[in-house]
Design a protein around this motif. Structure first.
Motif, PDB file in Angstrom:
ATOM      1  N   LYS A  25      36.497  52.019  47.228  1.00 26.56           N
ATOM      2  CA  LYS A  25      36.393  50.666  47.774  1.00 26.56           C
ATOM      3  C   LYS A  25      36.413  49.660  46.626  1.00 26.56           C
ATOM      4  CE  LYS A  25      33.710  52.026  51.849  1.00 26.56           C
ATOM      5  NZ  LYS A  25      32.475  51.768  52.638  1.00 26.56           N
ATOM      6  N   PRO A  26      37.554  49.002  46.397  1.00 29.01           N
ATOM      7  CA  PRO A  26      37.635  48.027  45.300  1.00 29.01           C
ATOM      8  C   PRO A  26      36.754  46.813  45.569  1.00 29.01           C
ATOM      9  CG  PRO A  26      39.616  47.929  46.643  1.00 29.01           C
ATOM     10  CD  PRO A  26      38.824  49.100  47.142  1.00 29.01           C
ATOM     11  N   SER A  27      36.510  46.043  44.513  1.00 21.92           N
ATOM     12  CA  SER A  27      35.671  44.848  44.615  1.00 21.92           C
ATOM     13  C   SER A  27      36.360  43.790  45.475  1.00 21.92           C
ATOM     14  CB  SER A  27      35.418  44.275  43.219  1.00 21.92           C
ATOM     15  OG  SER A  27      36.639  43.804  42.666  1.00 21.92           O
ATOM     16  N   PRO A  28      35.600  42.789  45.956  1.00 20.51           N
ATOM     17  CA  PRO A  28      36.228  41.706  46.731  1.00 20.51           C
ATOM     18  C   PRO A  28      37.369  41.025  45.981  1.00 20.51           C
ATOM     19  CG  PRO A  28      33.850  41.614  46.968  1.00 20.51           C
ATOM     20  CD  PRO A  28      34.128  42.660  45.936  1.00 20.51           C
ATOM     21  N   ARG A  29      37.224  40.852  44.663  1.00 21.97           N
ATOM     22  CA  ARG A  29      38.298  40.216  43.896  1.00 21.97           C
ATOM     23  C   ARG A  29      39.564  41.061  43.929  1.00 21.97           C
ATOM     24  NH1 ARG A  29      40.613  40.388  38.878  1.00 21.97           N
ATOM     25  NH2 ARG A  29      39.288  42.115  38.218  1.00 21.97           N
ATOM     26  N   TRP A  35      44.580  45.170  46.436  1.00 22.55           N
ATOM     27  CA  TRP A  35      44.142  46.565  46.398  1.00 22.55           C
ATOM     28  C   TRP A  35      43.366  46.870  47.677  1.00 22.55           C
ATOM     29  CZ3 TRP A  35      45.476  49.778  42.333  1.00 22.55           C
ATOM     30  CH2 TRP A  35      46.056  49.148  41.228  1.00 22.55           C
ATOM     31  N   LYS A  36      43.568  48.070  48.235  1.00 20.94           N
ATOM     32  CA  LYS A  36      42.979  48.380  49.533  1.00 20.94           C
ATOM     33  C   LYS A  36      41.997  49.547  49.445  1.00 20.94           C
ATOM     34  CE  LYS A  36      46.771  51.466  50.888  1.00 20.94           C
ATOM     35  NZ  LYS A  36      47.812  51.739  51.895  1.00 20.94           N
ATOM     36  N   ASN A  37      41.089  49.575  50.428  1.00 21.09           N
ATOM     37  CA  ASN A  37      40.174  50.710  50.547  1.00 21.09           C
ATOM     38  C   ASN A  37      40.976  51.969  50.861  1.00 21.09           C
ATOM     39  OD1 ASN A  37      38.163  48.820  50.272  1.00 21.09           O
ATOM     40  ND2 ASN A  37      37.626  48.779  52.439  1.00 21.09           N
ATOM     41  N   ARG A  74      48.544  49.326  46.809  1.00 19.60           N
ATOM     42  CA  ARG A  74      48.217  47.916  46.964  1.00 19.60           C
ATOM     43  C   ARG A  74      48.582  47.444  48.358  1.00 19.60           C
ATOM     44  NH1 ARG A  74      50.730  44.306  42.747  1.00 19.60           N
ATOM     45  NH2 ARG A  74      49.186  42.904  43.615  1.00 19.60           N
ATOM     46  N   ALA A  75      47.634  46.784  48.992  1.00 17.61           N
ATOM     47  CA  ALA A  75      47.865  46.289  50.346  1.00 17.61           C
ATOM     48  C   ALA A  75      48.465  44.895  50.285  1.00 17.61           C
ATOM     49  CB  ALA A  75      46.560  46.267  51.132  1.00 17.61           C
ATOM     50  N   VAL A  76      49.693  44.798  49.804  1.00 21.41           N
ATOM     51  CA  VAL A  76      50.359  43.500  49.761  1.00 21.41           C
ATOM     52  C   VAL A  76      50.727  43.113  51.188  1.00 21.41           C
ATOM     53  CG1 VAL A  76      52.339  42.231  48.893  1.00 21.41           C
ATOM     54  CG2 VAL A  76      51.255  43.975  47.474  1.00 21.41           C
ATOM     55  N   PRO A  77      50.255  41.959  51.675  1.00 19.95           N
ATOM     56  CA  PRO A  77      50.567  41.583  53.051  1.00 19.95           C
ATOM     57  C   PRO A  77      52.075  41.527  53.272  1.00 19.95           C
ATOM     58  CG  PRO A  77      48.894  40.141  52.104  1.00 19.95           C
ATOM     59  CD  PRO A  77      49.414  40.981  50.991  1.00 19.95           C
TER      60      PRO A  77
END
Length: 392
Positions: A25-29, A35-37, A74-77
């Motif tokens: 679980k990456p940081s909020p930043r 970056w995604k869980n 990476r969760a790039v939208p």
């Protein structure tokens, strides 16, 4: 193998059947930056889960240092909205590295841009060159050339940052000319300033009157003047005897302010002419702040409030075309007119020579001797001119 409790972003969740599942679980930043869980295993193969977490942390470290992380992590939208982009930029290390004054300016422009981009709902992929030109032209036609330039500079920076995040392929602001804003060249003379100071004193605003005087003689920006306290007011040493004779007050002290400029980071000494020492001493009897709020001595005058009060005083003095920031330029022009060369003036103003600044300017002490020599030169010339005027 590293202890799993020491591995950043590795979290274990106990399930109802008693087993545990591992998540990275990456940081909020980092999440804001794409970056995604990830579920990375169970306690049935704890070693594999720990190895995967360490691998993901390695990829983050490489990405932070400029390498491109694999897109699968990476969760790039699929479609970034303008608000998505602004939020990600504000969570980035680039934003953290901006100086406070720059962040405040960018905040204003980003809010204006969000309103323009359908309150932030506009997908950034739909922003094209025509839209950017229209944005520029609306402000230029309204006589807001300076505002148009400021907004477009921030938009161009933001779009370039989006390209770096692989959210865009091209910058829609490219080939859109940013309006060139002429540098302000307005300068106040001593007589004009005296009228404004008199009005401030008549209205029981001694801090405003002092701010006007010091902006001219100290060559400092408004934000730096407002931070000055009694701790910054001190005797200046290492002054040439001939210069000390001109700068010393009746008690024999050469006095000035030492400060680190907010914009440049440079340390400067500002020798203050002796005829202003008593005014400064009086200010410190009222408050620990040099420019305390004339309605609340427990605080320094807020920047917006000083601007508002100066604006009202300038209007009453018939100086409606001037702004507080013109005083710094006026002071530098005054010293130059009094025979101080440009390089000497920069020892007080903190400007970089030829637009370049060395890192030494941030960490080395100020050039007290040169700053005092510059101010002494100006005062000698001023005294000579006044004596010639009296002799006529």
């Amino acid at each position: 193998m590293a202890n799993k409790r020491q591995i950043p972003f590795l979290h274990w969740t106990k399930l109802t059947d008693g087993t545990r599942r591992a998540h990275w679980k990456p940081s909020p930043r980092l999440r804001a930056l794409g970056w995604k869980n990830q579920a990375i295993g169970t306690d049935a193969d704890e070693t594999a889960a720990i190895t995967r977490a360490m691998e993901l942390n390695r990829q983050v470290a490489e990405w932070e240092h400029g390498a491109v992380a694999p897109m699968m992590n990476r969760a790039v939208p699929r479609k970034w909205t303008f608000t998505d982009l602004v939020n990600a930029y504000r969570a980035s290390t680039e934003w953290d590295g901006l100086k406070p004054a720059t962040r405040r300016e960018y905040d204003v422009r980003l809010r204006q841009l969000e309103i323009w981009a359908m309150d932030g709902a506009l997908p950034i992929g739909q922003i094209d060159r025509t839209m950017v030109r229209d944005l520029r032209d609306v402000h230029v036609r309204a006589g807001e050339k300076h505002k148009a330039a400021a907004i477009l500079r921030v938009l161009r920076l933001l779009m370039n940052w989006a390209i770096g995040q692989e959210a865009l392929q091209t910058n829609p602001t490219d080939k859109v000319k940013i309006p060139t804003v002429a540098s302000r060249g307005l300068r106040l003379d001593a007589e004009q300033l005296a009228v404004a100071e008199a009005i401030a004193l008549d209205e029981d605003q001694p801090s405003v009157a002092l701010a006007l005087t010091l902006a001219l003689w100290s060559l400092q920006r408004q934000g730096d003047l407002l931070t000055l306290t009694k701790m910054a007011w001190r005797p200046l040493e290492n002054v040439a005897p001939a210069d000390a004779a001109v700068l010393a007050n009746p008690r024999g002290d050469v006095m000035g302010f030492r400060l680190q400029q907010q914009k440049t980071g440079a340390w400067v000494d500002c020798p203050i002419p002796p005829f202003l020492h008593d005014q400064i001493a009086d200010a410190f009897t009222r408050s620990q702040f040099l420019l305390s709020d004339d309605t609340d001595r427990s605080r320094a005058t807020p920047q917006y409030l000083l601007q508002r009060r100066v604006r009202a005083i300038f209007d009453k003095a018939g100086l409606d075309q001037y702004q507080f920031r013109d005083l710094r330029r006026s002071g530098m022009s005054m010293l130059r007119d009094l025979g101080v060369d440009g390089a000497a003036i920069t020892t007080i103003s903190g400007h970089a020579i030829l637009g370049r600044r060395s890192i030494l300017d941030t960490y080395m002490p100020p050039d007290t001797r040169a700053a005092c020599a510059a101010m002494a030169t100006a005062l000698r010339t001023l005294k000579l001119r006044e004596s010639k005027k009296d002799a006529r």
